[in-house]
Each structure stands twice: as C-alpha cells, then as structure tokens.
Design an enzyme around this catalytic site. Structure first.
Site, PDB file in Angstrom:
ATOM      1  N   ASP A   1      -5.572  -9.197  10.854  1.00 16.60           N
ATOM      2  CA  ASP A   1      -5.877  -8.356  12.111  1.00 16.60           C
ATOM      3  C   ASP A   1      -7.271  -7.997  12.067  1.00 16.60           C
ATOM      4  OD1 ASP A   1      -5.358  -7.330  14.614  1.00 16.60           O
ATOM      5  OD2 ASP A   1      -3.405  -6.822  14.177  1.00 16.60           O
TER       6      ASP A   1
ATOM      7  N   ARG B   1      -5.512 -16.270  16.823  1.00 19.33           N
ATOM      8  CA  ARG B   1      -5.192 -15.514  18.225  1.00 19.33           C
ATOM      9  C   ARG B   1      -6.096 -15.942  19.188  1.00 19.33           C
ATOM     10  NH1 ARG B   1      -1.675 -11.222  18.105  1.00 19.33           N
ATOM     11  NH2 ARG B   1      -2.337 -10.420  20.313  1.00 19.33           N
TER      12      ARG B   1
ATOM     13  N   ASP C   1      -2.959  -8.504  22.699  1.00 19.25           N
ATOM     14  CA  ASP C   1      -1.406  -8.369  22.683  1.00 19.25           C
ATOM     15  C   ASP C   1      -0.778  -8.545  23.920  1.00 19.25           C
ATOM     16  OD1 ASP C   1      -1.846  -8.068  19.967  1.00 19.25           O
ATOM     17  OD2 ASP C   1      -0.605  -6.082  19.808  1.00 19.25           O
TER      18      ASP C   1
END
Ligand SMILES: *[C@@H]1O[C@H](CO)[C@@H](O)[C@H](O)[C@H]1NC(C)=O
Ligand SMILES: *[C@@H]1O[C@H](CO)[C@@H](O)[C@H](O)[C@H]1NC(C)=O
Ligand SMILES: *[C@@H]1O[C@H](CO)[C@@H](O)[C@H](O)[C@H]1NC(C)=O
Ligand SMILES: *[C@@H]1O[C@H](CO)[C@@H](O)[C@H](O)[C@H]1NC(C)=O
Ligand SMILES: *[C@@H]1O[C@H](CO)[C@@H](O)[C@H](O)[C@H]1NC(C)=O
Length: 387
Positions: A173, A202, A206
């Site tokens: 992350d 990604r 989210d």
C-alpha cells in the site's frame, strides 16, 4: 507444483490519491504459455499471474479485526466449499496484522494477541491445505490503519522476513509515505508503471459495498484496459464485495461479471465461513470464472454506452467473444449488442451461451443480440461464431 518462494526484492509501489491503494506482487502457478499473442514485452518476468490471481482478502469484511483463527478457518472453508478447486488459492491477510513497533533488530512483530502463533506457522498451515498465503505492507512509515509499521527504510529486511515465512503474495500500500520514495517521480499512477515491479496494481481508491461505488470503480478501471496482459493486471477495481450485504443479488452479479470480464483479480472479500447459497452461486460460477481466467488475458472494454445501458466485450481464446450487457438505470430495458461493436464480422452466425442461466440459447444470432435486462442487472454471454 511446489510453492514458489518470494525472492528478496525491493518493491516500491505507489498509489493514486490518498486512498488505500495498493499493488501486488504475487505468485501464481505456471500455466502453459498461450501462443498467438505478444503481450509480454515489459513484464516483471517472474512467470506468475499469467491469469488474474484468485483468492480471498481479509479487508473488505474484517478490516482491522483479522486474526489467525479467521485466516485458518477461511483456509479450511475455501477447501471444504470447493472454492479452492475453482481457483481461489490465495489467502491474503490485509492491514493490521503486526504490532505497532518492530523488535530490537527492526523486524516486524506479528500482533501478539491476534496472531500469537506467528505468521510462519500460519503460512505453514495454509500451505498444508494446498493454498498460498499473502500479506500486506506499505511504502510509508505506517500502514493505512496507522496500527502497524510500513516498510519505508526496511524494504529489503521485510522482503527477507516475508520470504523466510514462506509468503507467496504481497499487497503493498502507499499510506504515510514521506513523498521521497516513489520510484517514478511525478507519476503516481501505478497502472502506468506497475508492470515493472508487480503482477497487478490498483487503478482506483477503495471500493465500498454499494452499487454507486462499485460501478464507479468499474469505470475507472476500464480506462486502463489496454495495459492488462498475462503477468500484469489492472488489479483493481479492488477486492470483491459480493456477500457483504450492501447490494442486491442482481447488483452483485453485475459486480462479479464486470470484474471477471475486466480480468481483475477475483479476491473474495466476504466471510467465507458464512456464505449464503446465493453468494456461492455468484462467486462459484465456473463459466464466469473461465472468462476471467481465459489464457488470452485481454481485458474487455465498454464498446457502447447509451443512456443507462452498456455493452462490454472482449476476445477470448478459440475465436470466441465475451459479452456483457449491463442496465445501470432504474427500469427494465431492452439492450442490443451489435456485431460491429464487438469485433465479429456482421454476417457471422453466432451461438450464444448465457453464463448466468447456464444454457446455450436455441436461437442463433446474426448482426446483433438483444436482451431484456432488469434494473441494475446484466446478462453475460460467450459468443461462438458458427458460420
Ligand atoms: C493487537 O490486537 C489487539 C486485539 O485485536 C488490538 O486491541 C491491538 O490494538 C492490536 N495491536 C496493534 C498494535 O494493532
Ligand atoms: C504475548 O502475550 C503473552 C500472554 O498474552 C505473554 O505471555 C507474552 O509475553 C507476550 N509476548 C510478547 C512478545 O509480547
Ligand atoms: C452469516 O450471514 C448472515 C447473512 O447471510 C448474517 O445474517 C449472519 O449474521 C452471519 N453470521 C455471522 C456469524 O457472521
Ligand atoms: C480451445 O479449443 C481447444 C480445442 O478444442 C480446447 O482444448 C481448449 O480447451 C479451448 N480453450 C479454451 C480456453 O476454451
Ligand atoms: C438485428 O439483426 C437483425 C438481423 O439478424 C436485423 O433484422 C435487426 O434490424 C437488427 N436489429 C437492430 C436493432 O439493429
């Protein structure tokens, strides 16, 4: 096939914006090399993820309340439900697995109350069931929860720790970084460079467990369709929310269908120990999974949008085509997919397999296929030219 060990490797995957964005380095069994295409130019050449990874991730359902009991029970359930046989092989622990401070040698310490047996023991357990294990860290000083350290300044050490534990997959992350470390200065979009350091990346912030969030992630991810290829995927529109309760069955079917046709990793995000029959029908749909895992690895695109409806399609092996028609509006409507939008010669006669009804339609189609679709619902087909 033995379990690949993650080699020591410094990765710096970054994210977009300030969300919990992530990138993933993971192991995948070696599939036979599909032949007739040449996508592999710049890949991280670790022979992993020749099709999108499949598994489970703790975050969407458990957030920080994850522990070794949940991970072990989830492992057991993936096996006993048959989901592992369908390809769901990674058991991935997300944020909050470690103590806030490292030990006196600077090593991560698993949270003593939630992971008392340590991660190595857990990895051994997961491996003993024939599955693989993933873990989570962050390119900053702390992870996104602020409850455990990130790997900034400890990249090589942490990579060695993960390797020594037998970790197969890393989600990395980008919260709490100091702005100094992105390897590609000025370009915070991992879709543009993630293939050099990871097997997926990604493309969005989210997901939340509701329709609007889900379709917006799908839209954002679609923009990068051309960058997906065997070995490197637009991993994320994010993990799946199917089974978490915030959408209707039809909406979850749309969610799973878009993720599948978009070649997104299929990472279950619900409590696998307690899945309803309805959820199992969705995440266990072999035919939809087969579209996701098709060896060509070409991400579908939206080839037509009109008002509230969309036509998505992408080529599959053996000259077949995946087709998804989605009604994003509030009323039932009729949607037509035209051959000239989906790359089939107009005069071709096509046989259509409905992947949610599990039946091959009796009618043969020329030029187009029209379907009546309920509000927030979809139909998904594999089209096979027959003449
Ligand atoms: C370790 O887990 C316990 C129990 O969930 C939690 O209260 C505590 O905050 C965790 N420690 C850290 C540093 O996250
Ligand atoms: C972990 O907790 C146990 C009891 O809950 C305690 O005996 C042990 O010392 C703790 N270990 C560490 C490293 O904090
Ligand atoms: C299991 O799932 C049902 C909904 O499908 C929910 O009502 C119930 O609370 C869940 N049980 C547990 C223990 O999470
Ligand atoms: C493609 O066709 C061959 C020969 O019929 C078959 O063995 C193979 O499973 C097919 N592959 C896919 C992905 O459909
Ligand atoms: C669909 O194709 C048929 C021929 O199979 C044609 O007659 C019809 O006009 C087409 N419909 C649309 C909406 O283009």
């Amino acid at each position: 096939m033995g379990i690949y060990r993650w080699v020591s490797l410094i990765i710096m995957l970054l994210m977009i914006g300030n969300g919990r964005c992530s990138s993933k380095l993971h192991k995948h069994k070696h599939h036979h090399h599909p032949s007739s295409y040449s996508y592999r130019r710049f890949l991280l050449s670790n022979a992993l993820a020749l099709t999108p990874p499949m598994g489970w991730n703790s975050w969407n359902h458990f957030g920080c309340n994850v522990n070794e009991k949940i991970v072990k029970e989830t492992t057991d359930e993936l096996v006993s439900t048959g989901l592992s046989k369908l390809g769901y092989e990674y058991v991935n622990i997300d944020d909050c697995w470690a103590e806030l401070t490292r030990d006196d040698k600077g090593n991560f310490v698993p949270n003593n109350s939630t992971f008392p047996s340590g991660i190595k023991a857990l990895a051994d357990y997961v491996h003993s069931k024939g599955l693989k294990i993933g873990i989570y860290s962050d390119a900053g000083y702390y992870t996104c929860s602020n409850k455990m350290p990130g790997s900034l300044g400890h990249e090589e050490q942490d990579a060695k720790t993960f390797a020594s534990w037998g970790i197969d997959y890393l989600k990395y992350d980008n919260c709490n970084n100091d702005g100094s470390k992105p390897t590609v200065r000025g370009d915070m979009h991992p879709a543009k460079w993630g293939y050099q350091v990871g097997n997926s990346w990604r493309t969005t912030t989210d997901i939340s467990d509701n329709w609007e969030s889900m379709v917006s992630k799908a839209d954002m991810n679609e923009v990068y369709a051309d960058l997906a290829r065997p070995g490197g995927w637009n991993a994320d529109p994010d993990m799946l929310e199917v089974g978490n309760g915030g959408m209707t069955k039809d909406e979850y079917i749309v969610h799973f269908s878009i993720w599948a046709i978009s070649k997104a990793p299929l990472l279950i995000g619900c409590d696998v120990r307690n899945v309803s029959k309805e959820t199992m029908e969705i995440i266990g749909n072999k035919e939809v999974i087969a579209v996701n895992q098709d060896p060509l690895g070409i991400q579908a695109k939206k080839v037509r949008m009109e008002g509230d409806w969309e036509v998505w399609s992408g080529p599959l092996m053996n000259s077949t085509v995946a087709l998804l028609v989605v009604n994003r509006g509030g009323y039932r409507i009729s949607i037509t997919a035209h051959w000239d939008d989906i790359g089939i010669p107009v005069d071709t006669i096509v046989e259509a397999r409905d992947l949610w009804e599990h039946k091959t339609l009796k009618q043969k189609f020329v030029q187009n296929l029209t379907a009546l679709i309920d509000s927030h619902a979809c139909k998904m087909y594999v089209l096979k030219p027959i003449a």
